[in-house]
Write an enzyme that holds these catalytic residues in place. Structure first.
Site, PDB file in Angstrom:
ATOM      1  N   ARG A 178       0.834  -1.190   0.000  1.00  6.14           N
ATOM      2  CA  ARG A 178       0.000   0.000   0.000  1.00  6.14           C
ATOM      3  C   ARG A 178       0.870   1.243   0.000  1.00  6.14           C
ATOM      4  O   ARG A 178       2.039   1.217   0.415  1.00  6.14           O
ATOM      5  CB  ARG A 178      -0.937   0.022   1.200  1.00  6.14           C
ATOM      6  CG  ARG A 178      -0.259   0.059   2.580  1.00  6.14           C
ATOM      7  CD  ARG A 178       0.106   1.454   3.013  1.00  6.14           C
ATOM      8  NE  ARG A 178       0.550   1.540   4.408  1.00  6.14           N
ATOM      9  CZ  ARG A 178       1.325   2.477   4.878  1.00  6.14           C
ATOM     10  NH1 ARG A 178       1.822   3.406   4.077  1.00  6.14           N
ATOM     11  NH2 ARG A 178       1.667   2.510   6.152  1.00  6.14           N
ATOM     12  N   GLU A 277      -5.757   7.112   8.609  1.00  3.77           N
ATOM     13  CA  GLU A 277      -4.653   7.970   9.062  1.00  3.77           C
ATOM     14  C   GLU A 277      -4.244   8.940   7.954  1.00  3.77           C
ATOM     15  O   GLU A 277      -3.948  10.111   8.210  1.00  3.77           O
ATOM     16  CB  GLU A 277      -3.463   7.110   9.484  1.00  3.77           C
ATOM     17  CG  GLU A 277      -2.291   7.919  10.013  1.00  3.77           C
ATOM     18  CD  GLU A 277      -1.153   7.049  10.491  1.00  3.77           C
ATOM     19  OE1 GLU A 277      -0.041   7.576  10.662  1.00  3.77           O
ATOM     20  OE2 GLU A 277      -1.369   5.832  10.698  1.00  3.77           O
ATOM     21  N   ARG A 281      -5.354   5.559   1.455  1.00  2.00           N
ATOM     22  CA  ARG A 281      -4.445   4.426   1.548  1.00  2.00           C
ATOM     23  C   ARG A 281      -4.787   3.541   0.349  1.00  2.00           C
ATOM     24  O   ARG A 281      -5.846   2.900   0.329  1.00  2.00           O
ATOM     25  CB  ARG A 281      -4.624   3.647   2.857  1.00  2.00           C
ATOM     26  CG  ARG A 281      -4.033   4.353   4.087  1.00  2.00           C
ATOM     27  CD  ARG A 281      -2.530   4.161   4.145  1.00  2.00           C
ATOM     28  NE  ARG A 281      -1.880   4.960   5.181  1.00  2.00           N
ATOM     29  CZ  ARG A 281      -1.601   4.528   6.415  1.00  2.00           C
ATOM     30  NH1 ARG A 281      -1.954   3.300   6.778  1.00  2.00           N
ATOM     31  NH2 ARG A 281      -0.981   5.304   7.258  1.00  2.00           N
ATOM     32  N   CYS A 323       2.394  11.259   9.654  1.00  2.00           N
ATOM     33  CA  CYS A 323       3.418  10.532  10.418  1.00  2.00           C
ATOM     34  C   CYS A 323       4.768  10.638   9.717  1.00  2.00           C
ATOM     35  O   CYS A 323       4.890  10.246   8.551  1.00  2.00           O
ATOM     36  CB  CYS A 323       3.032   9.065  10.575  1.00  2.00           C
ATOM     37  SG  CYS A 323       4.213   8.134  11.589  1.00  2.00           S
ATOM     38  N   THR A 325       7.264   8.864   9.847  1.00  2.00           N
ATOM     39  CA  THR A 325       7.811   7.570   9.427  1.00  2.00           C
ATOM     40  C   THR A 325       7.266   7.150   8.071  1.00  2.00           C
ATOM     41  O   THR A 325       7.771   6.213   7.454  1.00  2.00           O
ATOM     42  CB  THR A 325       7.480   6.460  10.446  1.00  2.00           C
ATOM     43  OG1 THR A 325       6.068   6.193  10.413  1.00  2.00           O
ATOM     44  CG2 THR A 325       7.878   6.863  11.851  1.00  2.00           C
ATOM     45  N   ARG A 332       4.238   0.639   2.225  1.00  2.00           N
ATOM     46  CA  ARG A 332       4.441  -0.485   3.124  1.00  2.00           C
ATOM     47  C   ARG A 332       4.162  -1.750   2.322  1.00  2.00           C
ATOM     48  O   ARG A 332       3.015  -2.060   2.000  1.00  2.00           O
ATOM     49  CB  ARG A 332       3.525  -0.397   4.339  1.00  2.00           C
ATOM     50  CG  ARG A 332       3.801  -1.482   5.362  1.00  2.00           C
ATOM     51  CD  ARG A 332       3.055  -1.237   6.668  1.00  2.00           C
ATOM     52  NE  ARG A 332       3.374  -2.275   7.609  1.00  2.00           N
ATOM     53  CZ  ARG A 332       2.759  -3.451   7.686  1.00  2.00           C
ATOM     54  NH1 ARG A 332       1.749  -3.720   6.874  1.00  2.00           N
ATOM     55  NH2 ARG A 332       3.128  -4.354   8.569  1.00  2.00           N
ATOM     56  N   ARG A 360       5.412  -6.949  12.988  1.00  2.00           N
ATOM     57  CA  ARG A 360       4.243  -6.602  13.789  1.00  2.00           C
ATOM     58  C   ARG A 360       3.265  -7.770  13.766  1.00  2.00           C
ATOM     59  O   ARG A 360       3.444  -8.729  13.007  1.00  2.00           O
ATOM     60  CB  ARG A 360       3.559  -5.335  13.280  1.00  2.00           C
ATOM     61  CG  ARG A 360       3.036  -5.429  11.860  1.00  2.00           C
ATOM     62  CD  ARG A 360       2.161  -4.236  11.459  1.00  2.00           C
ATOM     63  NE  ARG A 360       2.885  -2.990  11.400  1.00  2.00           N
ATOM     64  CZ  ARG A 360       2.367  -1.857  10.904  1.00  2.00           C
ATOM     65  NH1 ARG A 360       1.122  -1.855  10.440  1.00  2.00           N
ATOM     66  NH2 ARG A 360       3.061  -0.748  10.862  1.00  2.00           N
ATOM     67  N   GLU A 365      -0.288  -2.478  13.632  1.00  2.00           N
ATOM     68  CA  GLU A 365       0.755  -1.975  14.507  1.00  2.00           C
ATOM     69  C   GLU A 365       0.342  -2.112  15.959  1.00  2.00           C
ATOM     70  O   GLU A 365      -0.821  -1.930  16.321  1.00  2.00           O
ATOM     71  CB  GLU A 365       1.016  -0.500  14.188  1.00  2.00           C
ATOM     72  CG  GLU A 365       2.300   0.034  14.782  1.00  2.00           C
ATOM     73  CD  GLU A 365       2.646   1.413  14.270  1.00  2.00           C
ATOM     74  OE1 GLU A 365       3.746   1.888  14.565  1.00  2.00           O
ATOM     75  OE2 GLU A 365       1.804   2.016  13.567  1.00  2.00           O
TER      76      GLU A 365
END
Length: 409
Positions: A178, A277, A281, A323, A325, A332, A360, A365
């Protein structure tokens, strides 16, 4: 906890960067949280007497000499490490056009002392105004020089091996790749209003409904969705649920579930989460280890969608996200892989880190691995690598771990 049950009240507070730093560095949230929890458990007749006795006890138990790490927050939390006095003095009084401040940036880490990163950006401008802080966090997490790094987009499928990562089919249960994307000119989740979130949803859905062929699908809003259908979609790993406490204290869960939903094709190999988030996505997935096929589908989908919607992009950071990160590729690339023997070994986590992999649980997460030894493995680096390189890191790492699992007696 007491503080987490008071989310709405916390959001009404206005605090300067100096104030929030003072509380964070002196462990006030943790102290009060613990005191209130003990008070509620004991239910004393006179709370004032309890508070006085509790403080006296804390003073007696406080060591005279400070610990080597002066902050009550763990040294690994990047926000606590880099929110120094100089940063506080320099950036404490600044804010973006949406009103985002350093207080907002470190709120999640402030209320969650077990955070690994502990900070979020509220809009595109935050990465410029608060660069002295975010650059340090970005540099340490991504192992790059945030001031000089330059993102290069490369969705070349030819770089991905044609062989499945698990040719036998014994280990990999599914592959998912994604990318996160946010629309240019809109705030990120922590600063998003209900009205703007609905506006974003409508724009995204309008664009997605023009997709054809393998990407033709239907949008399902979370608001009004049948609870049984919602639970099943979550259980099947197709749908997201309300963000965890880390996102909640960053302000990303406001007005849940308004303005949020999922778009997916009939075979559910292509999905788009709207206003989780990130505002989008974009997801490609299938129940096997064919990384190349999943990557190709994603590459084609991103190309079509970005032709219809303007994304928030940065010359150095690549795709922008709340975020830090999740910058750069914002990709990802992951598999659910069954490794019951080696995932129990002491060397498993360090070896994954050496291979550039994050580990994870299968439910996202901060979740645990499955009882049958299935874990979620993905690329850790997202900035300083291209999309093809990120997917290849995952492919090569998982292939090596499957080989190690197969050698175990």
């Amino acid at each position: 906890s007491f503080f987490r049950s008071q989310r709405k009240q916390r959001r009404k507070l206005t605090m300067s960067g100096t104030d929030s730093s003072y509380l964070m560095q002196n462990g006030v949230p943790q102290l009060v949280d613990k005191m209130v929890s003990e008070m509620l458990a004991a239910k004393p007749a006179d709370p004032k007497v309890f508070i006085k006795q509790y403080i006296q006890k804390e003073l007696k138990e406080t060591p005279a000499a400070p610990a080597p790490h002066s902050s009550p927050y763990p040294p690994k939390m990047l926000a606590a490490k880099h929110f120094t006095r100089d940063i506080q003095d320099t950036l404490g009084g600044l804010k973006t056009k949406t009103g985002f401040t350093m207080c907002h940036a470190i709120a999640s880490g402030m209320w969650n002392s077990d955070s690994g990163v502990g900070c979020y950006a509220g809009d595109e401008e935050a990465y410029e105004i608060f660069a002295p802080f975010f650059d340090k966090v970005i540099s340490e997490y991504h192992k790059v020089d945030a001031k000089t790094v330059k993102h290069v987009t490369d969705f070349s499928v030819d770089r991905i091996p044609t062989d499945p990562v698990d040719p036998t089919g014994q280990y990999v249960k599914s592959t998912r790749i994604r990318v996160g994307r946010n629309l240019k000119g809109y705030p990120f989740a922590p600063m998003m209003t209900k009205e703007l979130r609905l506006e974003v949803m409508n724009k995204v859905v309008e664009a997605l409904q023009t997709l054809e062929g393998d990407f033709k699908g239907r949008f399902y809003p979370l608001e009004g969705m049948d609870p049984a259908v919602q639970r099943q979609l979550i259980a099947d790993h197709f749908l997201f649920k309300e963000g965890d406490r880390f996102l909640d204290t960053a302000g990303a869960n406001k007005d849940w579930p308004s303005g949020r939903g999922i778009f997916h094709t009939e075979d559910k190999k292509f999905l788009v989460w709207v206003n989780e988030e990130d505002e989008l996505r974009i997801i490609s997935m299938q129940p096997d280890g064919d990384v190349r096929a999943v990557f190709l589908r994603l590459a084609n989908a991103v190309k079509q969608i970005e032709a219809k919607l303007p994304f928030a992009m940065h010359s150095r950071y690549g795709a922008l996200s709340s975020c830090p990160t999740n910058l750069g590729t914002a990709m990802r690339a992951s598999v659910h892989v069954k490794l019951p023997k080696i995932q129990k070994k002491d060397w498993f986590a360090p070896r994954c880190a050496e291979l550039g992999l994050s580990v994870r649980g299968i439910h996202g997460e901060h979740s645990e691995g499955a009882s049958d030894g299935t874990v979620d493995l993905s690329n850790k680096r997202r900035l300083g690598v291209s999309e093809a390189e990120a997917a290849l890191i995952m492919y090569n790492g998982v292939k090596e771990l499957i080989g190690l699992e197969a050698k175990e007696p």
